[in-house]
Scaffold this motif. Structure first.
Motif, PDB file in Angstrom:
ATOM      1  N   SER A 248     -15.085  21.006  26.293  1.00  0.00           N
ATOM      2  CA  SER A 248     -16.011  20.324  26.117  1.00  0.00           C
ATOM      3  C   SER A 248     -17.323  20.734  24.991  1.00  0.00           C
ATOM      4  O   SER A 248     -18.569  19.783  24.669  1.00  0.00           O
ATOM      5  CB  SER A 248     -15.974  19.117  26.914  1.00  0.00           C
ATOM      6  OG  SER A 248     -16.500  20.206  28.460  1.00  0.00           O
ATOM      7  N   GLU A 249     -18.110  21.982  25.300  1.00  0.00           N
ATOM      8  CA  GLU A 249     -18.811  22.289  24.639  1.00  0.00           C
ATOM      9  C   GLU A 249     -19.059  22.772  23.465  1.00  0.00           C
ATOM     10  O   GLU A 249     -19.463  22.830  22.814  1.00  0.00           O
ATOM     11  CB  GLU A 249     -19.287  23.874  25.302  1.00  0.00           C
ATOM     12  CG  GLU A 249     -19.442  24.224  26.690  1.00  0.00           C
ATOM     13  CD  GLU A 249     -20.781  22.990  27.291  1.00  0.00           C
ATOM     14  OE1 GLU A 249     -21.871  23.411  26.313  1.00  0.00           O
ATOM     15  OE2 GLU A 249     -21.388  22.923  27.807  1.00  0.00           O
ATOM     16  N   LYS A 250     -17.248  22.958  23.467  1.00  0.00           N
ATOM     17  CA  LYS A 250     -17.327  23.048  21.347  1.00  0.00           C
ATOM     18  C   LYS A 250     -16.756  21.144  20.798  1.00  0.00           C
ATOM     19  O   LYS A 250     -17.108  21.477  19.398  1.00  0.00           O
ATOM     20  CB  LYS A 250     -16.490  23.690  21.592  1.00  0.00           C
ATOM     21  CG  LYS A 250     -16.735  25.483  21.540  1.00  0.00           C
ATOM     22  CD  LYS A 250     -14.896  26.090  21.643  1.00  0.00           C
ATOM     23  CE  LYS A 250     -16.054  27.725  20.852  1.00  0.00           C
ATOM     24  NZ  LYS A 250     -14.912  28.505  20.349  1.00  0.00           N
ATOM     25  N   ILE A 251     -16.651  21.108  21.976  1.00  0.00           N
ATOM     26  CA  ILE A 251     -15.812  19.582  21.133  1.00  0.00           C
ATOM     27  C   ILE A 251     -16.150  18.042  22.173  1.00  0.00           C
ATOM     28  O   ILE A 251     -16.389  18.098  23.084  1.00  0.00           O
ATOM     29  CB  ILE A 251     -13.785  19.416  21.613  1.00  0.00           C
ATOM     30  CG1 ILE A 251     -13.491  20.121  20.178  1.00  0.00           C
ATOM     31  CG2 ILE A 251     -13.771  18.145  20.642  1.00  0.00           C
ATOM     32  CD1 ILE A 251     -12.133  21.275  20.978  1.00  0.00           C
ATOM     33  N   THR A 275     -16.376  16.574  17.026  1.00  0.00           N
ATOM     34  CA  THR A 275     -17.292  17.761  17.148  1.00  0.00           C
ATOM     35  C   THR A 275     -18.176  17.220  16.261  1.00  0.00           C
ATOM     36  O   THR A 275     -19.457  17.726  16.316  1.00  0.00           O
ATOM     37  CB  THR A 275     -16.905  18.874  16.565  1.00  0.00           C
ATOM     38  OG1 THR A 275     -16.798  18.399  15.016  1.00  0.00           O
ATOM     39  CG2 THR A 275     -15.263  19.874  16.337  1.00  0.00           C
ATOM     40  N   GLY A 276     -18.227  15.668  16.522  1.00  0.00           N
ATOM     41  CA  GLY A 276     -19.287  15.350  15.790  1.00  0.00           C
ATOM     42  C   GLY A 276     -19.346  13.344  16.214  1.00  0.00           C
ATOM     43  O   GLY A 276     -18.332  13.081  16.451  1.00  0.00           O
ATOM     44  N   HIS A 277     -20.250  12.997  15.867  1.00  0.00           N
ATOM     45  CA  HIS A 277     -20.304  11.580  16.994  1.00  0.00           C
ATOM     46  C   HIS A 277     -20.988  11.044  15.653  1.00  0.00           C
ATOM     47  O   HIS A 277     -22.422  11.096  14.985  1.00  0.00           O
ATOM     48  CB  HIS A 277     -21.683  11.524  18.285  1.00  0.00           C
ATOM     49  CG  HIS A 277     -21.757  10.833  17.812  1.00  0.00           C
ATOM     50  ND1 HIS A 277     -22.602   9.324  18.268  1.00  0.00           N
ATOM     51  CD2 HIS A 277     -20.981   9.695  18.793  1.00  0.00           C
ATOM     52  CE1 HIS A 277     -22.667   8.976  18.338  1.00  0.00           C
ATOM     53  NE2 HIS A 277     -21.007   8.243  19.751  1.00  0.00           N
ATOM     54  N   TYR A 278     -21.134   9.966  14.830  1.00  0.00           N
ATOM     55  CA  TYR A 278     -18.805   9.421  14.924  1.00  0.00           C
ATOM     56  C   TYR A 278     -18.663   9.524  13.626  1.00  0.00           C
ATOM     57  O   TYR A 278     -19.466  10.415  12.315  1.00  0.00           O
ATOM     58  CB  TYR A 278     -19.351   7.995  15.799  1.00  0.00           C
ATOM     59  CG  TYR A 278     -20.117   7.294  15.149  1.00  0.00           C
ATOM     60  CD1 TYR A 278     -19.387   6.068  14.068  1.00  0.00           C
ATOM     61  CD2 TYR A 278     -21.157   6.783  15.514  1.00  0.00           C
ATOM     62  CE1 TYR A 278     -20.304   4.641  14.606  1.00  0.00           C
ATOM     63  CE2 TYR A 278     -21.660   5.571  15.402  1.00  0.00           C
ATOM     64  CZ  TYR A 278     -21.134   4.698  14.862  1.00  0.00           C
ATOM     65  OH  TYR A 278     -21.754   3.592  14.200  1.00  0.00           O
TER      66      TYR A 278
END
Length: 310
Positions: A248-251, A275-278
């Motif tokens: 979850s650090e990468k994703i 990996t991005g929001h959103y």
């Protein structure tokens, strides 16, 4: 014993991976889609299947909703259509609609594809870690001497029934609605999880999928930082659990999609690490929640897909 062989899935050529507990079907010519993910012990298909019983071949840049909306696809470098550095990025990204270069080697299936609009090479390797866990290794590489932003999301459409419950870490306690409906309200409305307040001021347990109203579709993101990258679905009627595990650090971001007839009349759901929001790369950049690759840099991550008895 692991077997990997050529086969068919509906009207498409498929690669079939099979262990003692899992049977997986992959479509190299259709975005390297994982079309089927079956738990053999209970003959349980976990991925939503094409309702017409066949696949149409999309062209690059085609609207996602006009074609098959089943199985598991890769969303990169965006989900929603948007503009980035003057380049029009297509709906649901660049790789779901095109054939990949695929090979079978050393009990693994490896695929790669080069994006057309952005100078990115995308790699994906599937292998069984153990008989009930599929390990998927990813790598995206920047091919040019300029920094490039992208987002990736796992777009796996799962089946569900009235006994299906989402499994998310305890720290995931607040959500942002990103799909307007008369239950969770306007885009941008915040709420609590799992017990949310509907627009009618009723309490609704969002973790239990039978509580979502019919003829609607839903999409929300968790606002809390996900520390434990372990999410999934509990199929209470079959007494099995489907789990996605990742770093979850990468994703760091997690979205949930549920449609109960509100999108194309279909009933499915998706647990979407991202990996991005959103959903739009353009919006993710504005939110400063996006992955940036330096010139010639690589970014790697792994997803573990597990099925076990509850």
């Amino acid at each position: 014993m692991v077997q990997i062989r050529d086969g068919k899935h509906f009207n498409m050529d498929a690669i079939i991976m099979e262990s003692k507990y899992l049977q997986i079907k992959i479509l190299p010519k259709l975005g390297f889609k994982i079309a089927s993910f079956k738990y053999i012990s209970k003959d349980k298909e976990l991925l939503f299947q094409p309702e017409k019983g066949s696949y149409d071949i999309p062209h690059y840049g085609a609207p996602f909703e006009k074609y098959d909306t089943s199985g598991l696809d890769e969303m990169i470098p965006t989900i929603d259509e948007c503009v980035y550095k003057g380049r029009q990025l297509p709906d649901h990204g660049e790789v779901w609609s095109v054939p990949w270069n695929v090979e079978i080697r050393n009990n693994a299936v490896r695929g790669e594809v080069k994006l057309k609009k952005l100078p990115l090479q995308f790699h994906k390797t599937l292998a069984f870690q153990v008989d009930n866990i599929l390990k998927i290794d990813y790598k995206v590489k920047n091919l040019e001497n300029e920094s490039i932003d992208f987002l990736w999301a796992l777009h796996g459409l799962n089946v569900f029934d009235d006994g299906t419950r989402t499994l998310v870490p305890k720290e995931a306690q607040s959500i942002l609605n990103v799909h307007e409906n008369d239950v969770l309200g306007m885009i941008g409305k915040k709420n609590l999880f799992p017990i949310a307040k509907s627009m009618a001021e009723d309490s609704i347990d969002l973790s239990l999928l039978k509580n979502y109203k019919d003829n609607r579709s839903y999409k929300y993101y968790f606002l809390d930082q996900i520390k434990n990258g372990e999410v999934g679905l509990h199929y209470e009627n079959e007494n099995i659990v489907y789990v996605l595990r990742y770093d979850s650090e990468k994703i760091p971001y997690l979205g949930v999609w549920v449609t109960k007839g509100g999108f194309k009349g279909e009933y499915n759901c998706a647990i979407e690490p991202s990996t991005g929001h959103y959903d739009s790369l353009e919006l993710a950049i504005q939110n400063e929640k996006v992955t940036r690759l330096k010139p010639y840099e690589e970014f790697c991550w792994t997803i573990y897909m597990e099925v076990k008895e509850a």
